[in-house]
Design a protein around this motif. Structure first.
Motif, PDB file in Angstrom:
ATOM      1  N   MET A 272       0.833  -1.201   0.000  1.00 50.69           N
ATOM      2  CA  MET A 272       0.000   0.000   0.000  1.00 50.69           C
ATOM      3  C   MET A 272       0.872   1.258   0.000  1.00 50.69           C
ATOM      4  SD  MET A 272      -2.554   1.375   2.989  1.00 50.69           S
ATOM      5  CE  MET A 272      -1.110   1.599   4.057  1.00 50.69           C
ATOM      6  N   VAL A 273       1.866   1.302   0.885  1.00 57.83           N
ATOM      7  CA  VAL A 273       2.738   2.478   0.979  1.00 57.83           C
ATOM      8  C   VAL A 273       3.488   2.700  -0.324  1.00 57.83           C
ATOM      9  CG1 VAL A 273       4.792   3.411   2.117  1.00 57.83           C
ATOM     10  CG2 VAL A 273       2.973   2.378   3.496  1.00 57.83           C
ATOM     11  N   SER A 274       4.041   1.633  -0.886  1.00 60.89           N
ATOM     12  CA  SER A 274       4.812   1.756  -2.125  1.00 60.89           C
ATOM     13  C   SER A 274       3.921   2.177  -3.287  1.00 60.89           C
ATOM     14  CB  SER A 274       5.514   0.433  -2.445  1.00 60.89           C
ATOM     15  OG  SER A 274       6.455   0.103  -1.441  1.00 60.89           O
ATOM     16  N   TYR A 275       2.730   1.600  -3.363  1.00 63.11           N
ATOM     17  CA  TYR A 275       1.810   1.968  -4.443  1.00 63.11           C
ATOM     18  C   TYR A 275       1.432   3.437  -4.354  1.00 63.11           C
ATOM     19  CZ  TYR A 275      -2.258   2.123  -7.488  1.00 63.11           C
ATOM     20  OH  TYR A 275      -3.136   2.466  -8.483  1.00 63.11           O
ATOM     21  N   VAL A 276       1.072   3.895  -3.165  1.00 64.03           N
ATOM     22  CA  VAL A 276       0.652   5.294  -2.989  1.00 64.03           C
ATOM     23  C   VAL A 276       1.822   6.240  -3.272  1.00 64.03           C
ATOM     24  CG1 VAL A 276      -0.153   7.005  -1.322  1.00 64.03           C
ATOM     25  CG2 VAL A 276      -1.189   4.727  -1.385  1.00 64.03           C
ATOM     26  N   ALA A 277       3.018   5.899  -2.782  1.00 64.16           N
ATOM     27  CA  ALA A 277       4.188   6.739  -3.045  1.00 64.16           C
ATOM     28  C   ALA A 277       4.464   6.836  -4.542  1.00 64.16           C
ATOM     29  CB  ALA A 277       5.409   6.181  -2.311  1.00 64.16           C
ATOM     30  N   ALA A 278       4.376   5.705  -5.230  1.00 62.57           N
ATOM     31  CA  ALA A 278       4.586   5.704  -6.690  1.00 62.57           C
ATOM     32  C   ALA A 278       3.523   6.536  -7.386  1.00 62.57           C
ATOM     33  CB  ALA A 278       4.577   4.270  -7.209  1.00 62.57           C
ATOM     34  N   THR A 289      11.915   3.943  -6.399  1.00 67.10           N
ATOM     35  CA  THR A 289      12.751   2.758  -6.252  1.00 67.10           C
ATOM     36  C   THR A 289      12.283   1.985  -5.024  1.00 67.10           C
ATOM     37  OG1 THR A 289      14.694   3.727  -7.303  1.00 67.10           O
ATOM     38  CG2 THR A 289      15.077   1.887  -5.801  1.00 67.10           C
ATOM     39  N   THR A 290      12.064   0.685  -5.179  1.00 61.98           N
ATOM     40  CA  THR A 290      11.693  -0.166  -4.059  1.00 61.98           C
ATOM     41  C   THR A 290      12.790  -1.183  -3.800  1.00 61.98           C
ATOM     42  OG1 THR A 290      10.492  -1.683  -5.516  1.00 61.98           O
ATOM     43  CG2 THR A 290       9.216   0.083  -4.460  1.00 61.98           C
ATOM     44  N   LEU A 291      12.963  -1.542  -2.550  1.00 64.03           N
ATOM     45  CA  LEU A 291      13.949  -2.548  -2.154  1.00 64.03           C
ATOM     46  C   LEU A 291      13.223  -3.717  -1.512  1.00 64.03           C
ATOM     47  CD1 LEU A 291      15.244   0.531  -1.422  1.00 64.03           C
ATOM     48  CD2 LEU A 291      17.255  -0.911  -1.177  1.00 64.03           C
ATOM     49  N   SER A 292      13.468  -4.898  -2.039  1.00 58.97           N
ATOM     50  CA  SER A 292      12.765  -6.094  -1.575  1.00 58.97           C
ATOM     51  C   SER A 292      13.770  -7.200  -1.298  1.00 58.97           C
ATOM     52  CB  SER A 292      11.768  -6.578  -2.627  1.00 58.97           C
ATOM     53  OG  SER A 292      10.868  -5.549  -2.995  1.00 58.97           O
ATOM     54  N   HIS A 293      13.632  -7.811  -0.132  1.00 59.84           N
ATOM     55  CA  HIS A 293      14.436  -8.999   0.156  1.00 59.84           C
ATOM     56  C   HIS A 293      13.704 -10.228  -0.363  1.00 59.84           C
ATOM     57  CE1 HIS A 293      16.880 -11.987   2.148  1.00 59.84           C
ATOM     58  NE2 HIS A 293      15.787 -12.489   2.718  1.00 59.84           N
ATOM     59  N   VAL A 294      14.400 -11.055  -1.126  1.00 64.45           N
ATOM     60  CA  VAL A 294      13.806 -12.270  -1.694  1.00 64.45           C
ATOM     61  C   VAL A 294      14.705 -13.458  -1.364  1.00 64.45           C
ATOM     62  CG1 VAL A 294      12.607 -11.060  -3.550  1.00 64.45           C
ATOM     63  CG2 VAL A 294      14.957 -11.857  -3.916  1.00 64.45           C
ATOM     64  N   PRO A 295      14.140 -14.676  -1.348  1.00 64.26           N
ATOM     65  CA  PRO A 295      14.928 -15.859  -0.983  1.00 64.26           C
ATOM     66  C   PRO A 295      16.081 -16.105  -1.941  1.00 64.26           C
ATOM     67  CG  PRO A 295      12.581 -16.349  -0.930  1.00 64.26           C
ATOM     68  CD  PRO A 295      12.729 -15.008  -1.592  1.00 64.26           C
ATOM     69  N   PHE A 317       4.011 -11.401  -5.703  1.00 62.40           N
ATOM     70  CA  PHE A 317       3.234 -10.299  -5.144  1.00 62.40           C
ATOM     71  C   PHE A 317       3.928  -8.965  -5.426  1.00 62.40           C
ATOM     72  CE2 PHE A 317       1.348 -13.135  -1.551  1.00 62.40           C
ATOM     73  CZ  PHE A 317       0.540 -13.756  -2.486  1.00 62.40           C
ATOM     74  N   ILE A 318       5.236  -8.955  -5.237  1.00 63.78           N
ATOM     75  CA  ILE A 318       6.020  -7.743  -5.490  1.00 63.78           C
ATOM     76  C   ILE A 318       5.894  -7.333  -6.956  1.00 63.78           C
ATOM     77  CG2 ILE A 318       8.360  -6.779  -5.504  1.00 63.78           C
ATOM     78  CD1 ILE A 318       8.978  -8.762  -3.179  1.00 63.78           C
ATOM     79  N   SER A 319       6.008  -8.312  -7.832  1.00 65.67           N
ATOM     80  CA  SER A 319       5.891  -8.035  -9.270  1.00 65.67           C
ATOM     81  C   SER A 319       4.518  -7.496  -9.621  1.00 65.67           C
ATOM     82  CB  SER A 319       6.180  -9.312 -10.070  1.00 65.67           C
ATOM     83  OG  SER A 319       7.496  -9.779  -9.820  1.00 65.67           O
ATOM     84  N   ALA A 320       3.486  -8.008  -8.951  1.00 71.68           N
ATOM     85  CA  ALA A 320       2.122  -7.548  -9.220  1.00 71.68           C
ATOM     86  C   ALA A 320       1.952  -6.087  -8.820  1.00 71.68           C
ATOM     87  CB  ALA A 320       1.128  -8.422  -8.460  1.00 71.68           C
ATOM     88  N   ILE A 321       2.548  -5.684  -7.701  1.00 70.91           N
ATOM     89  CA  ILE A 321       2.479  -4.288  -7.253  1.00 70.91           C
ATOM     90  C   ILE A 321       3.229  -3.384  -8.232  1.00 70.91           C
ATOM     91  CG2 ILE A 321       3.166  -2.679  -5.437  1.00 70.91           C
ATOM     92  CD1 ILE A 321       0.791  -4.417  -4.714  1.00 70.91           C
ATOM     93  N   ILE A 322       4.375  -3.836  -8.672  1.00 73.47           N
ATOM     94  CA  ILE A 322       5.180  -3.061  -9.614  1.00 73.47           C
ATOM     95  C   ILE A 322       4.415  -2.834 -10.921  1.00 73.47           C
ATOM     96  CG2 ILE A 322       7.273  -3.153 -11.045  1.00 73.47           C
ATOM     97  CD1 ILE A 322       8.548  -4.742  -8.678  1.00 73.47           C
ATOM     98  N   LYS A 323       3.772  -3.876 -11.387  1.00 74.20           N
ATOM     99  CA  LYS A 323       2.992  -3.764 -12.623  1.00 74.20           C
ATOM    100  C   LYS A 323       1.799  -2.824 -12.432  1.00 74.20           C
ATOM    101  CE  LYS A 323       0.545  -6.564 -16.065  1.00 74.20           C
ATOM    102  NZ  LYS A 323       0.137  -7.952 -16.451  1.00 74.20           N
ATOM    103  N   ALA A 324       1.134  -2.937 -11.289  1.00 68.45           N
ATOM    104  CA  ALA A 324      -0.045  -2.100 -11.024  1.00 68.45           C
ATOM    105  C   ALA A 324       0.336  -0.629 -10.909  1.00 68.45           C
ATOM    106  CB  ALA A 324      -0.745  -2.562  -9.750  1.00 68.45           C
ATOM    107  N   ALA A 325       1.465  -0.336 -10.264  1.00 70.46           N
ATOM    108  CA  ALA A 325       1.885   1.054 -10.070  1.00 70.46           C
ATOM    109  C   ALA A 325       2.359   1.677 -11.374  1.00 70.46           C
ATOM    110  CB  ALA A 325       2.987   1.130  -9.014  1.00 70.46           C
TER     111      ALA A 325
END
Length: 627
Positions: A272-278, A289-295, A317-325
Motif C-alpha cells: 500500500m505504501v509503495s503503491y501510494v508513493a509511486a 525505487t523499491t527494495l525487496s528482500h527475496v529468498p 506479489f512484489i511483481s504484481a504491485i510493480i505492474k499495477a503502479a
C-alpha cells in the motif's frame, strides 16, 4: 534524521570532557555538520544530517537569553502550514523544522507536544528554575535515551553517547535480557522504558519527561485514555477517509533532501505504501525505487514445513504491485554477501544489544546499506500497518448474528463462542498455554529462570500469546505498545547509515482516526478481516495481493543460509560457550546439541526455531563482549 545529545549538571558547570566523551562514539556517524552549545551547567549537541531540504538552515542547539533557556530539537514537522498561523512563523523553504518546534515551545511550553505532527523530539532546559523538559513524538522513528545520577542527567538519541560517559557504571539489566529471551514480563520490561543497561532508560513514544528538583517524572500524553468511536452509515466511508489520510501521510514523508525509496515485501502494508508513493511521484514524472528482500535458496523451499500455510517467496506479489503502479524501479536483494551470523554481529555493534528477530538482521542491514550507498535519504516502510491500516480486529467482540451463524455455524461457534471463553478463563491450562511451551523451548539456563520464578508465572498467566481484550481499543493500544522497540530500532539504524526511516501507517492524523474506528469496520459480512485496507485499496492493489490466503514468511530460507555458513556459526559458538557469564543465563549444552543437530540435518526446520537459536547466540555474544 539528526541526532541530539546533552548533559545537565545539578551543582557545577557543564564539563567539556564529559560532553566530548559523549560525542566521541558519534563522531563517525554520517553527518553534514555538528553544532554544540554550552551554557553554565548545561551542554547540548546536535549532529545534523539534513533529512529535509529546510534542514540546511538548521542552527540548533540554541541559547535564548531573554527566557534564559537552552533548546535543541530534531525531526520532521508535518504540520508546518498549520503551525505557521498559530505561532507566526512563515513556512518558507529557509525555515528549518527545528525552528518551528522552538517557536511552538516558546508559545505553548509544556503543551507543545500536542501541537506537533511528524517524527521529532526536543529538549529544553530552563536556567532560572533548573527544570528540564523533554518530549518525543507519538509514533515515529525517533529515540531518546536518558541516564540519571546524583550529579547530572544525560540524554541522547543514541545510547552510545550515554555508554561513553566517563563515569558510566555499566551494569547488566538481567531482567530485561531474560524478558527478551523468554517474553516473560514483555510489556513491563522489553516494551517498557528499560534497556539492557541498568539506569539507562528510553523515553517511550507519546511520552514526556520532566526534571525538577533532581526528580524525574515521566508521563504519557498520547494516545488519550478516552477515545470516542466515530459512526458512519457505510463501512466504505471509513475506507475513503482512511485513503485520504494515507495519501496525505505518504505525501508528507516525500519531503526529503535526498531521493526517497520504499521497502516492498509484498505484504499489504508495504504494498500500500509503495503503491501510494509511486502514485504521488507519478504526478511529478518521477519513479519510485523499491527494495525487496527475496529468498536466495528458492529451489529448497518446497519441503519447508510452512509451505502450505505461508508464502515463502513473495516475488510474484512484489511483481504484481510493480505492474499495477507502473512507475516503480525494483531492486531485488538476495543478501548473498552477508550471512545470518554476520548480520547478527553487525546489528549488535550498531545497537549495543540484540533483537527479537535476530535471524532477520542480515537482510535488514542489506536493505539499509543498499539504500544509503545508492544515495537515498529516506526509506519508507509500512511496519505499523498491522496496528492501523491492516488491523485485523477482534472477531469475538463482534455483535452476535443469526445470519452469520446460519452461514458458517462451525466458524461462528469457534470464533465468537469458544475463543472468548478460552481466552478469558482457560488460557493458562497446559493445552492452551503456548507461553509456557515457548519458554521451555528456549535456551535460558534453569538458574536464570528460577531467579525470577519465570516458569511459575508462565503457568499462572499466559501473558503473551493468548490475550483476552475487553474491547477493541485495548487491542489497538497493544499494537502501539509493540511498535515502541521498532521505533527505537529504526531510529538507531537510520542514525548509523545516514538515512531516515519513515512510516506513513503511523502518521498522527491517521492513528487518531484509526483509534476511533469501530471494530465491525474491520470485517465483512462473514469473518473476513483486514477489510479496511482491502476496501481502501480495491482497484489499485491487485486482488492476488489484497486477498492472498496466506501471509508471507520473512527469512523463509534462513535454515539454508545458516547451514551454508556452518563453519562460521560453529566457530562463533566455540568462542561463546566457555564464558561463565553466558552460562549463567544460557543453557549452552542444550544450545550446542540443537545447533549441531540443525546444522547436520537434511530436513527443513521451522524458521521460528532457527530465529530463537540465532537470537540466543546473539545474546550470548552480547554478554561476552559487553560484560
Amino acid at each position: 534524521m539528526s541526532l541530539i545529545f546533552g548533559i545537565v549538571r545539578y551543582e557545577t558547570h557543564a564539563d567539556g570532557d564529559f560532553f566530548e566523551a559523549m560525542y566521541e562514539p558519534l563522531r563517525d556517524f554520517p553527518q553534514v555538520r555538528f553544532h554544540k552549545a554550552i551554557q553554565h551547567e548545561a551542554a547540548f549537541g546536535k549532529l545534523l544530517t539534513f533529512g529535509t531540504p529546510e534542514d540546511t538552515y538548521d542552527a540548533q542547539p540554541v541559547y535564548l537569553s531573554e527566557p534564559n533557556i537552552l533548546f535543541v530539537a530534531q525531526g520532521r514537522i508535518d504540520n508546518r502550514d498549520e503551525l505557521s498561523q498559530s505561532i507566526g512563523v512563515k513556512a518558507d523553504a529557509q525555515v528549518a523544522d527545528s525552528y518551528f518546534i522552538l517557536q511552538a515551545y516558546l508559545k505553548y511550553g509544556e503543551e507543545t507536544q500536542h501541537k506537533l505532527k511528524g517524527d521529532w523530539s526536543f529538549v529544553a532546559y530552563h536556567f532560572n528554575t533548573k527544570e528540564l523538559f523533554v518530549a518525543r513524538d507519538t509514533m515515529g522513528y525517533s529515540a531518546l535515551f536518558f541516564y540519571k545520577t546524583d550529579k547530572y542527567l544525560a540524554f541522547s538519541s543514541s545510547v552510545k553517547a550515554i555508554l561513553a560517559l566517563p563515569d558510566f557504571k555499566k551494569e547488566l539489566n538481567d531482567e530485561y535480557l531474560i524478558s527478551l529471551l523468554s517474553l516473560w514480563k514483555v510489556r513491563e520490561k522489553f516494551l517498557g522504558d528499560e534497556t539492557f543497561y541498568k539506569n539507562v532508560f528510553s523515553l517511550q513514544i507519546g511520552f514526556v519527561l520532566k526534571l525538577k528538583n533532581r526528580a524525574i517524572t515521566v508521563s504519557q500524553y498520547w494516545p488519550p485514555e478516552n477515545i470516542k468511536e466515530i459512526y458512519y452509515k457505510n463501512k466504505q466511508d471509513y475506507s475513503d477517509q482512511m485513503s485520504e489520510l494515507v495519501y496525505k501521510a505518504v505525501n508528507r514523508r516525500l519531503r526529503s533532501n535526498k531521493p526517497v525509496a520504499s521497502m516492498l515485501s509484498g505484504g499489504l502494508d508495504s504494498s500500500m505504501v509503495s503503491y501510494v508513493a509511486a502514485d504521488l511521484l507519478k504526478q511529478q514524472n518521477k519513479t519510485l525505487t523499491t527494495l525487496s528482500h527475496v529468498p536466495l535458496y528458492k529451489n529448497n523451499l518446497s519441503n519447508h514445513p510452512m509451505a502450505q500455510k505461508r508464502v515463502l517467496d513473495e516475488t510474484p506479489f512484489i511483481s504484481a504491485i510493480i505492474k499495477a503502479a507502473g512507475n516503480i524501479n525494483p531492486l531485488y536483494l538476495t543478501s548473498e554477501s552477508v550471512s545470518p551470523w554476520q548480520g547478527s554481529i553487525e546489528m549488535l555493534n550498531i545497537i549495543d544489544g540484540f533483537i527479537h528477530g535476530a535471524g532477520n538482521a542480515y537482510w535488514m542491514l542489506d536493505i539499509y546499506k543498499t539504500a544509503a550507498q545508492a544515495g537515498y535519504g529516506t526509506l519508507l516502510t509500512g511496519e505499523g500497518g498491522n496496528g492501523s491500516t491492516s488491523f485485523v480486529g477482534l472477531d469475538y467482540k463482534r455483535p452476535h448474528s443469526v445470519r452469520r451463524f446460519l452461514k458458517k455455524p462451525v466458524e461462528y461457534l469457534k470464533r465468537q463462542v469458544a475463543k472468548p471463553l478460552v481466552l478469558k478463563y482457560f488460557s493458562t491450562l497446559s493445552v492452551f498455554n503456548t507461553f509456557e511451551k515457548f519458554i521451555l523451548e528456549s535456551y535460558l539456563a534453569t538458574s536464570a529462570l528460577d531467579k525470577y520464578n519465570v516458569m511459575d508465572e508462565a503457568r499462572k498467566k499466559n501473558q503473551v500469546f493468548l490475550q483476552y481484550y475487553a474491547n477493541v481499543l485495548q487491542f489497538k493500544k497493544n499494537y502501539i505498545l509493540y511498535y515502541r522497540p521498532r521505533s527505537v530500532l529504526g531510529a538507531t539504524m537510520g542514525h548509523y547509515y545516514g538515512i531516515e526511516l519513515r512510516d506513513p501507517t503511523t502518521d498522527k492524523d491517521l492513528m487518531d482516526f484509526f483509534l476511533a474506528i469501530p471494530n465491525e469496520v474491520f470485517f465483512d459480512e462473514h469473518f473476513n478481516s483486514k477489510m479496511l485496507v482491502k476496501r481502501m485499496m480495491a482497484n489499485k492493489i491487485p486482488d492476488e495481493v489484497l486477498y492472498a490466503k496466506n501471509k508471507g514468511l520473512q527469512s523463509s530460507d534462513l535454515i539454508f543460509r545458516v547451514r551454508e555458513s556452518k563453519t562460521e556459526v560453529l566457530n562463533a559458538f566455540a568462542a561463546l560457550k566457555n564464558s561463565a557469564l553466558v552460562q549463567d543465563y544460557i543453557n549452552v549444552n542444550k544450545l550446542e546439541k540443537n545447533l549441531q543437530a540443525y546444522l547436520d540435518s537434511e530436513t527443513v526446520e521451522s524458521t521460528d526455531t532457527i530465529h530463537v537459536l540465532i537470537k540466543t547466540m546473539q545474546a550470548a555474544d552480547f554478554l561476552m563482549k559487553r560484560f
